[in-house]
Design an enzyme around this catalytic site. Structure first.
Site, PDB file in Angstrom:
ATOM      1  N   HIS A 195       0.842  -1.202   0.000  1.00  0.00           N
ATOM      2  CA  HIS A 195       0.000   0.000   0.000  1.00  0.00           C
ATOM      3  C   HIS A 195       0.877   1.252   0.000  1.00  0.00           C
ATOM      4  CE1 HIS A 195      -3.643   2.329   1.563  1.00  0.00           C
ATOM      5  NE2 HIS A 195      -2.637   3.164   1.782  1.00  0.00           N
ATOM      6  N   GLU A 196       1.836   1.291   0.909  1.00  0.00           N
ATOM      7  CA  GLU A 196       2.708   2.461   1.010  1.00  0.00           C
ATOM      8  C   GLU A 196       3.658   2.553  -0.188  1.00  0.00           C
ATOM      9  OE1 GLU A 196       1.806   4.505   3.043  1.00  0.00           O
ATOM     10  OE2 GLU A 196       0.649   3.288   4.442  1.00  0.00           O
ATOM     11  N   HIS A 230       1.879   4.283  -3.028  1.00  0.00           N
ATOM     12  CA  HIS A 230       1.905   5.733  -2.869  1.00  0.00           C
ATOM     13  C   HIS A 230       3.249   6.297  -3.331  1.00  0.00           C
ATOM     14  CE1 HIS A 230      -1.914   6.290  -0.916  1.00  0.00           C
ATOM     15  NE2 HIS A 230      -1.597   5.621   0.174  1.00  0.00           N
TER      16      HIS A 230
END
Length: 265
Positions: A57-58, A61
């Protein structure tokens, strides 16, 4: 020299590789029934798979931010998939794991610091914010694939339950992250399109957005509605209430597994 530095910045961290290896071994133990305690194997497999999804997820980003113009994300370690490199490891890893253990809910975690001033274009800002929860959506699709593809023949019962519970976590994380609440990714998607006046008015509330969401979830009516939506989504993907219930029962092995869910096969 610059190329070598960039390559080093994007090298996969041994920490992430170690987490992945242990997750694979515990998943194998669940699949084969090798572990004397299937609940412990399910706990390790789901927890570590959840941590992997948080890292991805990170990473999503950070990777989209890099393409968008923030060339600092590599030097910060965000492209290495190392959870220890995050700005707030407590908020990004520890708290989400605690919430999974306590309540079986996928807590959004905010970790990577993007230098938004380096990024030009509202669409790029929106895509950077959306990239994280879209990763949870992709993870959920992978977890639920055996169910909606009707490919469960030969899949051990305990492993099916573990996948169902992991899918529940991914769906809850995606929905919560996409809420247009300050401090969450959903707000980050729409923020570039808001007027300067509105953004200034909302800005002071950003640190409390997640707390506000979870305060609402403590209200029985909101909680019931939220999980009704989650259950409806999972059912549309072929996962029953029994699958997710038994997955959570196995996960909380220290409480003793309901005998209704304790049959492996």
């Amino acid at each position: 020299m610059t190329t070598t530095s960039h390559t080093h910045d994007q090298r996969i961290s041994p920490v992430f590789l170690g987490i992945t290896a242990v997750a694979a071994v515990s998943g194998w133990a669940v699949w084969t029934g090798f572990a004397s305690s299937p609940g412990l194997a399910v706990f390790l497999f789901v927890t570590l798979a959840w941590v992997i999804s948080l890292c991805l997820h990170e990473y999503a980003h950070a990777r989209t931010a890099l393409y968008g113009g923030d060339i600092t994300v590599g030097a910060k370690g965000y492209l290495s998939l190392n959870p220890l490199a995050y700005t707030h490891a407590l908020l990004s890893i520890v708290l989400p794991v605690i919430f999974v253990i306590m309540g079986g809910i996928g807590l959004p975690g905010g970790a990577v610091f993007i230098e938004r001033g380096r990024i030009r274009g509202r669409w790029r800002h929106s895509v950077i914010s959306a990239a994280g929860p879209l990763t949870n959506v992709l993870f959920a699709i992978v977890c639920t694939a055996p169910f909606w593809l009707d490919a469960l023949d030969g899949v051990p019962t305990d492993f099916r339950f573990a996948l169902a519970f992991l899918a529940l976590l991914q769906v809850t994380a995606a929905i919560l992250n996409f809420l247009p609440v300050p401090g969450l990714d959903g707000y980050g998607v729409i923020e570039p399109w808001l007027s300067y006046k509105i953004k200034r008015q909302v800005e002071p509330f950003a640190p409390f957005g997640l707390l506000f969401v979870f305060a609402l979830l403590w209200l029985p009516a909101v909680n019931n509605t939220f999980f009704d939506v989650i259950d409806a989504i999972l059912k549309s993907l072929g996962i029953s209430d029994l699958d997710t219930y038994c997955g959570q029962e196995l996960y909380r092995f220290w409480q003793g597994t309901n005998e209704f869910c304790s049959v492996s096969g």
